[in-house]
Design a protein around this motif. Structure first.
Motif, PDB file in Angstrom:
ATOM      1  N   UNK A  62       6.527 103.588  13.489  1.00 18.84           N
ATOM      2  CA  UNK A  62       7.307 103.362  14.723  1.00 18.84           C
ATOM      3  C   UNK A  62       8.313 102.226  14.528  1.00 18.84           C
ATOM      4  N   UNK A  63       7.971 101.264  13.658  1.00 23.98           N
ATOM      5  CA  UNK A  63       8.924 100.171  13.389  1.00 23.98           C
ATOM      6  C   UNK A  63      10.194 100.722  12.754  1.00 23.98           C
ATOM      7  N   UNK A  64      10.020 101.572  11.767  1.00 24.27           N
ATOM      8  CA  UNK A  64      11.178 102.141  11.084  1.00 24.27           C
ATOM      9  C   UNK A  64      11.935 103.094  12.005  1.00 24.27           C
ATOM     10  N   UNK A  65      11.209 103.777  12.850  1.00 23.17           N
ATOM     11  CA  UNK A  65      11.853 104.731  13.771  1.00 23.17           C
ATOM     12  C   UNK A  65      12.643 104.012  14.857  1.00 23.17           C
ATOM     13  N   UNK A  66      12.137 102.875  15.305  1.00 26.73           N
ATOM     14  CA  UNK A  66      12.803 102.117  16.377  1.00 26.73           C
ATOM     15  C   UNK A  66      14.001 101.326  15.884  1.00 26.73           C
ATOM     16  N   UNK A  67      14.067 101.101  14.550  1.00 30.32           N
ATOM     17  CA  UNK A  67      15.089 100.218  13.999  1.00 30.32           C
ATOM     18  C   UNK A  67      16.469 100.829  13.935  1.00 30.32           C
ATOM     19  N   UNK A  68      17.384 100.075  13.380  1.00 27.66           N
ATOM     20  CA  UNK A  68      18.781 100.496  13.205  1.00 27.66           C
ATOM     21  C   UNK A  68      18.846 101.587  12.131  1.00 27.66           C
ATOM     22  N   UNK A  69      19.244 102.775  12.545  1.00 26.92           N
ATOM     23  CA  UNK A  69      19.273 103.912  11.618  1.00 26.92           C
ATOM     24  C   UNK A  69      20.296 103.729  10.515  1.00 26.92           C
ATOM     25  N   UNK A  70      21.303 102.908  10.771  1.00 27.05           N
ATOM     26  CA  UNK A  70      22.351 102.713   9.765  1.00 27.05           C
ATOM     27  C   UNK A  70      21.918 101.768   8.651  1.00 27.05           C
ATOM     28  N   UNK A  71      20.839 100.986   8.905  1.00 25.78           N
ATOM     29  CA  UNK A  71      20.361 100.043   7.888  1.00 25.78           C
ATOM     30  C   UNK A  71      19.378 100.744   6.956  1.00 25.78           C
ATOM     31  N   UNK A  72      19.310 100.283   5.726  1.00 25.06           N
ATOM     32  CA  UNK A  72      18.403 100.883   4.757  1.00 25.06           C
ATOM     33  C   UNK A  72      16.966 100.506   5.083  1.00 25.06           C
ATOM     34  N   UNK A  73      16.038 101.302   4.566  1.00 25.58           N
ATOM     35  CA  UNK A  73      14.619 101.022   4.772  1.00 25.58           C
ATOM     36  C   UNK A  73      14.267  99.651   4.196  1.00 25.58           C
ATOM     37  N   UNK A  74      14.838  99.340   3.053  1.00 23.77           N
ATOM     38  CA  UNK A  74      14.555  98.058   2.402  1.00 23.77           C
ATOM     39  C   UNK A  74      14.996  96.877   3.268  1.00 23.77           C
ATOM     40  N   UNK A  75      16.194  96.973   3.829  1.00 17.47           N
ATOM     41  CA  UNK A  75      16.705  95.862   4.634  1.00 17.47           C
ATOM     42  C   UNK A  75      15.906  95.701   5.920  1.00 17.47           C
ATOM     43  N   UNK A  76      15.444  96.819   6.485  1.00 19.76           N
ATOM     44  CA  UNK A  76      14.634  96.733   7.706  1.00 19.76           C
ATOM     45  C   UNK A  76      13.265  96.112   7.424  1.00 19.76           C
ATOM     46  N   UNK A  77      12.704  96.431   6.273  1.00 12.23           N
ATOM     47  CA  UNK A  77      11.426  95.819   5.896  1.00 12.23           C
ATOM     48  C   UNK A  77      11.593  94.326   5.600  1.00 12.23           C
ATOM     49  N   UNK A  78      12.733  93.961   5.036  1.00 10.63           N
ATOM     50  CA  UNK A  78      13.019  92.546   4.784  1.00 10.63           C
ATOM     51  C   UNK A  78      13.154  91.784   6.104  1.00 10.63           C
ATOM     52  N   UNK A  79      13.777  92.433   7.075  1.00  7.53           N
ATOM     53  CA  UNK A  79      13.929  91.808   8.397  1.00  7.53           C
ATOM     54  C   UNK A  79      12.563  91.605   9.045  1.00  7.53           C
ATOM     55  N   UNK A  80      11.677  92.567   8.873  1.00  7.95           N
ATOM     56  CA  UNK A  80      10.319  92.451   9.418  1.00  7.95           C
ATOM     57  C   UNK A  80       9.588  91.288   8.754  1.00  7.95           C
ATOM     58  N   UNK A  81       9.710  91.212   7.431  1.00 10.70           N
ATOM     59  CA  UNK A  81       9.037  90.133   6.703  1.00 10.70           C
ATOM     60  C   UNK A  81       9.517  88.764   7.205  1.00 10.70           C
ATOM     61  N   UNK A  82      10.803  88.660   7.464  1.00  8.60           N
ATOM     62  CA  UNK A  82      11.375  87.400   7.956  1.00  8.60           C
ATOM     63  C   UNK A  82      10.774  87.024   9.317  1.00  8.60           C
ATOM     64  N   UNK A  83      10.636  88.006  10.185  1.00  9.46           N
ATOM     65  CA  UNK A  83      10.049  87.730  11.524  1.00  9.46           C
ATOM     66  C   UNK A  83       8.569  87.363  11.405  1.00  9.46           C
ATOM     67  N   UNK A  84       7.863  88.023  10.493  1.00 10.32           N
ATOM     68  CA  UNK A  84       6.438  87.700  10.288  1.00 10.32           C
ATOM     69  C   UNK A  84       6.262  86.280   9.751  1.00 10.32           C
ATOM     70  N   UNK A  85       7.154  85.898   8.832  1.00 11.81           N
ATOM     71  CA  UNK A  85       7.072  84.548   8.276  1.00 11.81           C
ATOM     72  C   UNK A  85       7.325  83.491   9.373  1.00 11.81           C
ATOM     73  N   UNK A  86       8.290  83.781  10.227  1.00 14.76           N
ATOM     74  CA  UNK A  86       8.609  82.847  11.313  1.00 14.76           C
ATOM     75  C   UNK A  86       7.426  82.648  12.231  1.00 14.76           C
ATOM     76  N   UNK A  87       6.605  83.706  12.357  1.00 13.98           N
ATOM     77  CA  UNK A  87       5.436  83.634  13.235  1.00 13.98           C
ATOM     78  C   UNK A  87       4.182  83.177  12.496  1.00 13.98           C
ATOM     79  N   UNK A  88       4.327  82.907  11.195  1.00 14.41           N
ATOM     80  CA  UNK A  88       3.175  82.484  10.408  1.00 14.41           C
ATOM     81  C   UNK A  88       2.195  83.601  10.133  1.00 14.41           C
ATOM     82  N   UNK A  89       2.725  84.831  10.089  1.00 16.63           N
ATOM     83  CA  UNK A  89       1.865  85.998   9.913  1.00 16.63           C
ATOM     84  C   UNK A  89       2.032  86.671   8.575  1.00 16.63           C
ATOM     85  N   UNK A  90       2.950  86.198   7.745  1.00 20.79           N
ATOM     86  CA  UNK A  90       3.201  86.829   6.437  1.00 20.79           C
ATOM     87  C   UNK A  90       2.481  86.068   5.349  1.00 20.79           C
TER      88      UNK A  90
END
Length: 490
Positions: free
Chosen positions: A462-490
């Protein structure tokens, strides 16, 4: 601000003369202006003119007890705190002034002071062969005094000096003119008659500051009085160190005067006080010294009190908004008294049940309410409170947030909410990462909720489905990792 009598006494102490040459210094001329001020005002002459005219000196000596009173006033201040009797200091001052009078007479008999003509100024101000700088200064100032003789109006004296010397205003030689201009400006209300007066104290102070620094344009001078534009020209590029000191003194007096700086409300007044404080602060200290700094601190403190706080913060705001605004106001406080008052104000409100009810019951979603609490928490942390007060405020905010999370059963309600697993997870993740959730217990519960969402099999899909379709899967996963790190969850 220093008491006027103490300031006068200090000026006498700063100008203790033991020789005739001492009388010609800037500090001594200031002391003469104070000691004989009433007489000098009545005859419209400056201390410099008095020192460079045998006729003015004789008239001063013959003016009843005027000289005696001036000498005694200075002597009393100069011996205070010493073992010297006043009578001995009076005798010494008379001895020096008698010699000053005799020396001036000899110099003026040897070379009578002639009135100056504008075309002769460059030759007159040049140092003659074999002439010392002190002899040069006496000669030039004696000629300026002779030129001003008979002009019994302060403004007309300024006009005469400007007309004669403005061609050399940028040169150090203009300092001889500057001394007399500065002494003219010390006379009551003369400055207003020369360079004008603006409607509000704040505008007047800003103008004095610009004149002092030279950061001013002659084209900005008012049409009236007639000499304003010429004075602005001097302020912009003239060699006028003594005049600039007088302008700074007038600025100091304006800051210490009573009344408002602006015609606006209390918030406008507070903003102007702080803006002036910022402008007067510089790497070398505070322009105008401690007097100006304290004057502005007092003005701020007077705007922050039980009588003014509701008007300052806005009477229609709820208590939550008042705390938020009070924290913003305190963060830029320039006075210890003002900051202390706001510390007590915020602490007293945050600890009341009304504050908790106002925050939890305010309009908006639960996320918006949590964000409001988080914003106040951040502002409190950034305010530089004493540790004990900061801890008290922050603990109260943590408790309110805990009550809100529990009373709304927030995390279970979120789970039942419509929307994808990823959207729900990111709501919690971003609240942690953005610092909206406060307190270790609340953050721990939130992290568990985020983990629970991320463990669900459809999270990544659902994360990949909800995201920006124009962005690559890799870039969307990198964006997720960044948000997880900010929350201390990565």
């Amino acid at each position: 601000m220093m008491d006027p009598q103490k300031a006068e006494a200090q000026s006498f102490k700063d100008a203790i003369c033991e020789d005739v040459s001492d009388f010609y210094s800037r500090k001594s001329r200031d002391a003469i202006g104070r000691a004989a001020g009433r007489y000098l005002q009545s005859v419209r002459i400056t201390p410099t003119e008095l020192l460079h005219s045998h006729r003015h000196q004789r008239a001063f000596s013959d003016a009843g007890t005027t000289l005696m009173q001036a000498v005694q006033k200075a002597a009393i201040a100069q011996v205070k705190g010493t073992q010297m009797p006043v009578s001995e200091r009076v005798r010494r001052l008379y001895e020096i002034t008698d010699k000053l009078h005799k020396d001036a007479l000899e110099k003026l008999e040897k070379e009578p002071a002639q009135k100056l003509e504008r075309e002769n100024i460059p030759d007159v101000v040049a140092l003659r062969k074999g002439e010392t700088p002190d002899e040069q200064a006496f000669r030039i100032r004696a000629m300026l005094t002779a030129t001003l003789d008979g002009i019994n109006d302060w403004v007309k004296k300024f006009e005469c000096l400007y007309e004669l010397g403005h061609d050399i205003a940028g040169l150090e030689a203009f300092g001889h003119f500057d001394s007399i201009i500065a002494e003219i400006l010390r006379a009551p209300n003369v400055g207003k008659a020369i360079y004008g007066e603006l409607p509000t104290a704040a505008e007047e102070i800003e103008k004095l500051l610009a004149l002092y620094t030279g950061d001013i344009e002659p084209s900005h001078a008012p049409d009236k009085p007639a000499n304003a534009k010429n004075f602005y020209k001097l302020a912009k590029s003239g060699y006028i160190p003594e005049t600039r000191d007088v302008l700074l003194r007038q600025l100091t007096l304006a800051l210490n005067a009573g009344g408002k700086l602006t015609r606006g409300d209390l918030r406008t007044e507070l903003e102007e006080v702080r803006a002036l404080h910022k402008r007067l602060s510089n790497p070398n200290g505070f322009l105008g010294g401690e007097e100006c700094d304290i004057a502005l601190q007092k003005r701020e403190a007077s705007l922050l009190s039980d009588e003014t706080i509701d008007l300052l913060l806005g009477g229609r705001l709820d208590v939550g908004q008042k705390v938020q605004l009070a924290l913003e106001v305190r963060q830029n406080a320039i006075s210890e008294k003002g900051a202390d008052y706001l510390s007590k104000y915020v602490t007293s409100i945050v600890g009341q049940p009304d504050f908790s009810r106002a925050v939890i019951g305010r309009d908006g979603t639960t996320e918006e309410k949590l964000g409001f609490i988080g914003k106040i928490f951040k502002d409190a942390r950034a305010n530089g409170f004493p540790p004990r007060i900061e801890d008290r405020i922050c603990r109260a905010l943590e408790e309110i947030q805990t009550d809100l999370l529990e009373s709304s059963d927030y995390f279970k309600t979120l789970e039942r909410r419509a929307g994808s697993t990823a959207k729900k997870a990111l709501t919690v993740i971003d609240m942690i990462g953005d610092g909206i959730l406060v307190g270790s217990a609340n953050i721990a519960i939130a992290r568990k909720s985020a983990h629970d969402f991320m463990k669900k099999p459809d999270f990544l899909e659902t994360y990949l489905a909800d995201g920006d379709a124009s962005a690559s899967k890799k870039s969307r996963l990198q964006a997720l990792e960044k948000r997880l790190k900010a929350a201390g969850l990565a």
